[in-house]
Design a protein around this motif. Structure first.
Motif, PDB file in Angstrom:
ATOM      1  N   ILE A   2      69.059  26.754  30.165  1.00  0.00           N
ATOM      2  CA  ILE A   2      67.726  26.175  30.321  1.00  0.00           C
ATOM      3  C   ILE A   2      67.103  26.146  28.931  1.00  0.00           C
ATOM      4  O   ILE A   2      67.042  27.169  28.249  1.00  0.00           O
ATOM      5  N   ASP A   6      61.791  23.524  28.114  1.00  0.00           N
ATOM      6  CA  ASP A   6      61.541  23.363  29.545  1.00  0.00           C
ATOM      7  C   ASP A   6      60.953  24.618  30.178  1.00  0.00           C
ATOM      8  O   ASP A   6      60.767  24.663  31.395  1.00  0.00           O
ATOM      9  N   CYS A   7      60.665  25.623  29.374  1.00  0.00           N
ATOM     10  CA  CYS A   7      60.196  26.915  29.882  1.00  0.00           C
ATOM     11  C   CYS A   7      58.799  27.240  29.378  1.00  0.00           C
ATOM     12  O   CYS A   7      58.385  26.785  28.315  1.00  0.00           O
ATOM     13  N   GLU A  95      55.129  22.210  35.751  1.00  0.00           N
ATOM     14  CA  GLU A  95      56.444  21.736  36.210  1.00  0.00           C
ATOM     15  C   GLU A  95      57.566  22.220  35.301  1.00  0.00           C
ATOM     16  O   GLU A  95      58.515  21.507  34.991  1.00  0.00           O
ATOM     17  N   ARG A  97      60.884  24.311  34.160  1.00  0.00           N
ATOM     18  CA  ARG A  97      62.164  24.621  34.806  1.00  0.00           C
ATOM     19  C   ARG A  97      62.415  26.122  34.890  1.00  0.00           C
ATOM     20  O   ARG A  97      63.308  26.569  35.598  1.00  0.00           O
ATOM     21  N   GLY A  98      61.618  26.888  34.161  1.00  0.00           N
ATOM     22  CA  GLY A  98      61.797  28.336  34.193  1.00  0.00           C
ATOM     23  C   GLY A  98      60.738  29.015  33.369  1.00  0.00           C
ATOM     24  O   GLY A  98      59.907  28.366  32.720  1.00  0.00           O
ATOM     25  N   ASP A 123      71.134  27.623  36.090  1.00  0.00           N
ATOM     26  CA  ASP A 123      70.571  26.716  37.092  1.00  0.00           C
ATOM     27  C   ASP A 123      69.183  27.194  37.491  1.00  0.00           C
ATOM     28  O   ASP A 123      68.664  28.173  36.953  1.00  0.00           O
ATOM     29  N   ALA A 124      68.586  26.489  38.473  1.00  0.00           N
ATOM     30  CA  ALA A 124      67.211  26.788  38.876  1.00  0.00           C
ATOM     31  C   ALA A 124      67.055  28.159  39.508  1.00  0.00           C
ATOM     32  O   ALA A 124      65.952  28.705  39.568  1.00  0.00           O
ATOM     33  N   GLY A 143      64.640  31.098  36.632  1.00  0.00           N
ATOM     34  CA  GLY A 143      64.588  29.683  36.927  1.00  0.00           C
ATOM     35  C   GLY A 143      63.501  29.366  37.937  1.00  0.00           C
ATOM     36  O   GLY A 143      63.036  30.254  38.676  1.00  0.00           O
ATOM     37  N   ALA A 144      63.117  28.087  38.001  1.00  0.00           N
ATOM     38  CA  ALA A 144      62.016  27.683  38.879  1.00  0.00           C
ATOM     39  C   ALA A 144      62.312  27.953  40.352  1.00  0.00           C
ATOM     40  O   ALA A 144      61.388  28.108  41.154  1.00  0.00           O
TER      41      ALA A 144
END
Length: 209
Positions: A2, A6-7, A95, A97-98, A123-124, A143-144
């Motif tokens: 990730i 995205d975090c 929004e 991802r983590g 992964d999520a 993860g989300a």
């Protein structure tokens, strides 16, 4: 993996410092010439997170000057889970991802180690925590897909059980030192030959006087 971009970095800095005695907040205690609680913020300042969030209480550390959005935990008595939930809610709104969860009382954490945690998050549903070779601990990546479980936590144990069940990335014990008591802070200052060892009242200056 990730990506950091995205975090959301969630820095937990709202603890009550109950084991430190009458010092206000342990995060304001001097260490290597700056407040203890700023070290990890500065160490991770060049990582390209989607956002940096500091969940704050009574500490006076200037996280905003280092690019953090401040979210105040007005009820730290609810435990670490409340601070964690505030960070998760912000990450979900963005929004992300983590999240990367770091503790402000762990001043020796490095960006290199955080990148290793992110690389191991596949992964999520990822849960990737740090380890000193003996036990898992923060920092950790979630993860989300784990956000609902994090929001359901209660008390001061936080995500301890989730962290134990996750993947673990080993680093040196020295990197994962956290500070909860005056004795632990004194040992850390001694370990790195911090100038505070020689200037704090009642320590070496007094002994040599």
């Amino acid at each position: 993996m990730i990506a950091a971009a995205d975090c959301v970095l969630v820095l937990l800095a709202a603890g009550r410092s109950q084991r430190m005695g009458d010092v206000g907040s342990k995060l304001d205690e001097p260490f290597l010439g700056r407040p203890l609680g700023l070290h990890v913020a500065i160490a991770l300042e060049d990582m390209p997170f989607r956002e940096r969030v500091a969940i704050v209480g009574r500490a006076q550390c200037d996280y905003a000057a280092h690019g953090f959005t401040l979210i105040r935990n007005d009820d730290p008595a609810m435990g670490m889970s409340r601070s964690l939930a505030l960070g998760v809610e912000r990450a979900r709104a963005l929004e992300a991802r983590g999240i990367v969860v770091a503790l402000a009382d762990m001043p020796r954490v490095t960006a290199t180690h955080i990148y290793q945690l992110l690389d191991a998050a596949d992964d999520a549903d990822a849960i990737v925590a740090s380890s000193d070779g003996r036990a898992p601990k923060p920092p950790a990546v979630f993860g989300a897909g784990r956000f609902d479980a994090l929001l359901a936590l209660e008390g001061d144990a936080g995500a301890r059980a989730m962290v134990r069940a996750g993947k673990h990335v080993v680093t040196t014990p020295a990197e994962l030192i956290d500070v909860d008591t005056p004795e632990e802070l004194a040992r850390l200052r001694e370990l790195v030959h911090a100038p505070e060892v020689y200037t704090r009242v009642g320590r070496r200056v007094a002994a040599e006087g």
